[in-house]
Design a protein around this motif. Structure first.
Motif, PDB file in Angstrom:
ATOM      1  N   GLU A   1       0.846  -1.178   0.000  1.00  0.00           N
ATOM      2  CA  GLU A   1       0.000   0.000   0.000  1.00  0.00           C
ATOM      3  C   GLU A   1       0.888   1.237   0.000  1.00  0.00           C
ATOM      4  O   GLU A   1       1.977   1.232   0.549  1.00  0.00           O
TER       5      GLU A   1
ATOM      6  N   VAL B   1      -8.772   2.120  -6.265  1.00  0.00           N
ATOM      7  CA  VAL B   1     -10.023   1.516  -5.831  1.00  0.00           C
ATOM      8  C   VAL B   1     -10.951   2.635  -5.367  1.00  0.00           C
ATOM      9  O   VAL B   1     -10.591   3.427  -4.511  1.00  0.00           O
TER      10      VAL B   1
ATOM     11  N   VAL C   1     -12.892   1.741   1.821  1.00  0.00           N
ATOM     12  CA  VAL C   1     -12.338   0.422   1.488  1.00  0.00           C
ATOM     13  C   VAL C   1     -11.332   0.055   2.571  1.00  0.00           C
ATOM     14  O   VAL C   1     -10.407   0.805   2.859  1.00  0.00           O
TER      15      VAL C   1
ATOM     16  N   GLN D   1      -9.947  -3.321   2.757  1.00  0.00           N
ATOM     17  CA  GLN D   1      -9.074  -4.399   2.307  1.00  0.00           C
ATOM     18  C   GLN D   1      -9.289  -4.610   0.812  1.00  0.00           C
ATOM     19  O   GLN D   1     -10.405  -4.523   0.319  1.00  0.00           O
ATOM     20  N   VAL D   2      -8.193  -4.871   0.106  1.00  0.00           N
ATOM     21  CA  VAL D   2      -8.255  -5.159  -1.323  1.00  0.00           C
ATOM     22  C   VAL D   2      -7.573  -6.492  -1.568  1.00  0.00           C
ATOM     23  O   VAL D   2      -6.465  -6.729  -1.075  1.00  0.00           O
ATOM     24  N   GLN D   3      -8.232  -7.364  -2.302  1.00  0.00           N
ATOM     25  CA  GLN D   3      -7.647  -8.639  -2.684  1.00  0.00           C
ATOM     26  C   GLN D   3      -7.294  -8.561  -4.169  1.00  0.00           C
ATOM     27  O   GLN D   3      -8.150  -8.248  -4.993  1.00  0.00           O
TER      28      GLN D   3
ATOM     29  N   THR E   1      -3.369  -9.840  -0.490  1.00  0.00           N
ATOM     30  CA  THR E   1      -4.365  -9.076   0.241  1.00  0.00           C
ATOM     31  C   THR E   1      -3.678  -7.873   0.860  1.00  0.00           C
ATOM     32  O   THR E   1      -2.657  -8.013   1.525  1.00  0.00           O
TER      33      THR E   1
END
Length: 60
Positions: A6, A33, A39, A41-43, A56
């Motif tokens: 991130e 995103v 948001v 969490q992003v997978q 993740t």
């Protein structure tokens, strides 16, 4: 493989991409995103050299 992290994108690399001077040595990955709610969490699933990777990223 370093994995996905991130954080902000390297501005110099993005400038090289924009002006057409980026090379294969420039590692430029970006995921934006947008959603109506925050948001958390992003997978991400991607393929490289025939292998599938899943990452993740938790967002504070």
């Amino acid at each position: 493989m370093d994995g996905v992290k991130e954080g902000p994108t390297n501005a110099k690399q993005m400038d090289r991409l924009d002006d057409g001077t980026a090379t294969k040595e420039d590692r430029i990955y970006a995921v934006n995103v947008f959603h109506d709610e925050k948001v958390m969490q992003v997978q991400i699933e991607y393929q490289s050299l025939g292998m599938t990777y899943r990452e993740t990223v938790d967002i504070e």
